[in-house]
Design a protein around this motif. Structure first.
Motif, short mmCIF file in Angstrom:
data_model
loop_
_atom_site.label_atom_id
_atom_site.label_comp_id
_atom_site.label_asym_id
_atom_site.label_seq_id
_atom_site.Cartn_x
_atom_site.Cartn_y
_atom_site.Cartn_z
N ASN A 92 0.89 -1.17 0.00
CA ASN A 92 0.00 0.00 0.00
C ASN A 92 0.92 1.22 0.00
N ARG A 275 -11.56 -2.36 5.47
CA ARG A 275 -12.47 -3.28 4.77
C ARG A 275 -11.95 -4.72 4.75
N TYR A 276 -10.76 -4.92 5.29
CA TYR A 276 -10.18 -6.27 5.37
C TYR A 276 -10.05 -6.69 6.84
N ASP A 358 -14.91 -4.32 -2.62
CA ASP A 358 -14.52 -4.17 -4.02
C ASP A 358 -14.45 -2.70 -4.45
N GLU A 360 -14.45 0.19 -2.65
CA GLU A 360 -13.51 1.07 -1.97
C GLU A 360 -12.07 0.69 -2.35
N SER A 361 -11.87 -0.58 -2.67
CA SER A 361 -10.53 -1.01 -3.05
C SER A 361 -10.18 -0.59 -4.48
N ASN A 362 -11.08 -0.87 -5.40
CA ASN A 362 -10.72 -0.70 -6.81
C ASN A 362 -11.45 0.43 -7.51
N GLU A 491 -11.83 -11.38 -1.52
CA GLU A 491 -10.70 -10.50 -1.18
C GLU A 491 -9.59 -10.65 -2.21
N SER A 505 -5.00 -0.85 -4.37
CA SER A 505 -6.33 -1.30 -3.90
C SER A 505 -6.50 -1.10 -2.41
N PHE A 506 -5.53 -0.52 -1.74
CA PHE A 506 -5.58 -0.53 -0.27
C PHE A 506 -5.67 0.85 0.36
N GLN A 508 -7.94 4.69 0.29
CA GLN A 508 -9.33 5.13 0.03
C GLN A 508 -9.41 6.64 0.16
#
Ligand code: F6P
Length: 551
Positions: A92, A275-276, A358, A360-362, A491, A505-506, A508
């Protein structure tokens, strides 16, 4: 790679261009033709990920498509980034953080280092502390301030500090202690907290304040109101807070500032993205509901798919395949959205959870170097449980003008708690499950419609084009382990896509602007303060609001 060590632009790589050419060649090829050409497709285009049987035969792909997609993954370094993630490297990059949700479910003897320190012992220490606490609440040993046992647990959190545990609580309801009432409050709309606590007795209520940062305005506002409610109900002695509030956070200082004893804080770390995070301390409310053993089964499920993702060859790698299929449709079929359609009432919140995971990541439009991407990134993820959707929006999937790849998730057996009569309904549910993917793939030709004697003017209306791509995920039963497997599958799918698209992707950052502006606008609503930088539309709306509020 370019000569300067930077990645080539994705859409200029030979692998991408080859996929574009292949797409042209594929043209309007119909799934009917693909199945006719290969009688083994229905069994050949499947793979097994732990307990999950994944059928991808109803996708608009051939062996060549799959080879080209895997070549794209190889050229974009998906496996290398995956290994770097598992090793604890700071992938990240915009936040300078490791991405180690996989360490949250690692076996105790695993070594995963961040800045030279093995993080796994800390993970297990927190899990043990959570288990001890959960057992004390469940057994009635943990007493409220007035000596009554805890019968209600209210989780206060938002985003990753809400969606995961709330989703999993619904998903695993049949495993929960039915004598405990567990509720989730996330919205800063006071109605959320009001409805959650209005019929609860404060003497029997435990608040679990879940916030990675412990600065999120919605959560801190709700937590403060919850504390007021509790203290009003219990006579105002501040000492009550220690028996009725625990915190799940990375920020001990803010937890203490709020008035929660750090001894009642369950820690996690900045290498766990919000989110993880639900298999970290953020899962405490869930653990109280389902018990530590079931929670550990859930973690084992995650671990099964982590291992699969890390070690399965590309041809059999489920998350890799699902990620690549999504890229295929976004880039070469202009698919804008992706439906996730679970055929289980218990998975009613599953897609909402995936939306954050998905989107918020991508949901990014610059690559890791900060250059704008000129390829599609994350899709709009949407969907609700199965048959309800059939009677609402499936019409558009069947006969609308859009390409909407969809995941159908179903289970061979109903959960064992159902009485025989209700369990028997499971076959009807699953008959719908199978029928829908068949109808979406193969449709109904005008000839077939005519053969039914349909008047000619109605034939176009009753024709189903078909050729709508779906993945079928079939598992034996919805257990904690299977739920963990499903989540890890998604994930890692999201990871694969971000890796190919070359986005971070990590982070936001996109949610920050709204937060900053909300803080700026609030004084205008309450005090009528002039706000610098309000645009004409927003200013006029604020004026209307104030008038309607009688201010
Ligand atoms: O929406 C932004 C976000 O930072 C999410 O990524 C996160 O899950 C959520 O807010 C809640 O954050 P916290 O757990 O710090 O309260």
């Amino acid at each position: 790679m370019n000569a300067d060590g930077r990645r080539s632009r994705l859409n200029r790589t030979p692998e991408w261009l080859a996929l574009g050419k292949h797409r042209e060649e594929l043209g309007q090829t119909h799934l009917r033709e693909l199945f006719a050409a290969d009688p083994g497709r229905g069994t050949g285009y499947t793979l097994q990920v732990g307990d999950l049987h994944i059928d991808y035969s109803k996708h608009l792909v051939t062996d060549e498509t799959l080879t080209l997609l895997r070549e794209l993954a190889a050229a974009t370094g998906v496996a290398e980034l995956r290994d770097a993630m598992f090793r604890g490297e700071k992938i990240n990059t915009t936040e300078g953080r490791a991405v180690l949700h996989t360490a949250l479910r690692a076996a105790p003897d695993t070594v995963v280092e961040v800045d030279g320190e093995n993080v796994v012992p800390g993970v297990h220490a927190v899990l043990d502390k959570m288990a001890g606490f959960a057992d004390r609440v469940r057994s009635g040993e943990w007493l409220g301030f007035t000596g009554r046992r805890i019968r209600n647990v209210v989780n206060v959190g938002i985003g990753g500090s809400d969606l995961g545990p709330a989703m999993a609580y619904e998903a695993l309801r049949s495993f929960t202690d039915r004598d405990l009432t567990v509720r989730f409050v996330s919205n800063v709309d006071g109605a959320d907290l009001y409805e959650a606590v209005r019929d609860l007795d404060p003497a029997e209520t435990l608040f679990v304040i879940a916030s990675k940062t412990f600065t999120t305005i919605e959560t801190i506002t709700n937590a403060t109101s919850a504390r007021t409610w509790l203290l009003e109900g219990l006579g105002g002695d501040q000492g009550a807070v220690a028996r009725h509030f625990v915190a799940l956070s990375t920020n001990e200082e803010k937890v203490a500032e709020f008035g929660i004893d750090p001894a009642n804080m369950f820690e996690f770390w900045d290498w766990v993205g919000g989110r993880y995070s639900f298999d970290s301390a953020i899962g405490l409310s869930l653990m109280v509901a389902i018990g530590p053993d079931a929670f550990r089964e859930l973690l084992a499920g995650f671990r099964t798919v982590d291992e699969h993702f890390r070690t399965a060859p590309p041809e059999q790698n489920g998350p890799l395949l699902l990620g690549l299929l999504g890229i295929w449709y976004g880039a070469f079929f202009d698919a804008q959205s992706h439906a996730v359609l679970p055929y289980s009432h218990y998975l009613s919140r599953f897609t909402a959870y995936l939306q954050q995971l998905d989107m918020e990541s991508n949901g990014k439009s610059v690559d890791r170097d900060g250059s704008p991407v000129d390829w599609q990134t994350g899709p709009v993820v949407w969907g609700t449980p199965g048959t309800n959707g059939q009677h609402a929006y499936y019409q558009l999937i069947h006969q609308g003008t859009k390409t909407i790849p969809a995941d159908f998730i179903g289970f061979a057996r109903p959960v064992p708690v159902l009485p025989t009569g209700l369990a028997a309904q499971h076959d009807l549910l699953m008959a719908n499950f199978f029928a829908q993917t068949q109808a979406l793939a193969f449709g109904k030709t005008p000839e077939e419609v005519r053969a039914e004697g349909v008047p000619e003017e109605l034939v176009p209306h009753k024709t189903f084009r078909g050729n709508h791509p779906t993945t079928t995920v079939l598992a034996p039963e919805l257990t904690p382990s299977v739920l963990g497997q499903l989540i890890a599958l998604y994930e890692h799918k999201v990871f694969v896509q971000g890796a190919v698209w070359n986005i971070d992707s990590f982070d936001q950052w996109g949610v920050e602007l709204g937060k900053v502006l909300a803080k700026r606008v609030e004084p205008a609503l309450t005090e009528g303060a002039a706000v610098e930088g309000l645009d004409a539309s927003t200013k006029a709306l604020v004026d209307v609001y104030r008038t309607l509020r009688g201010r």
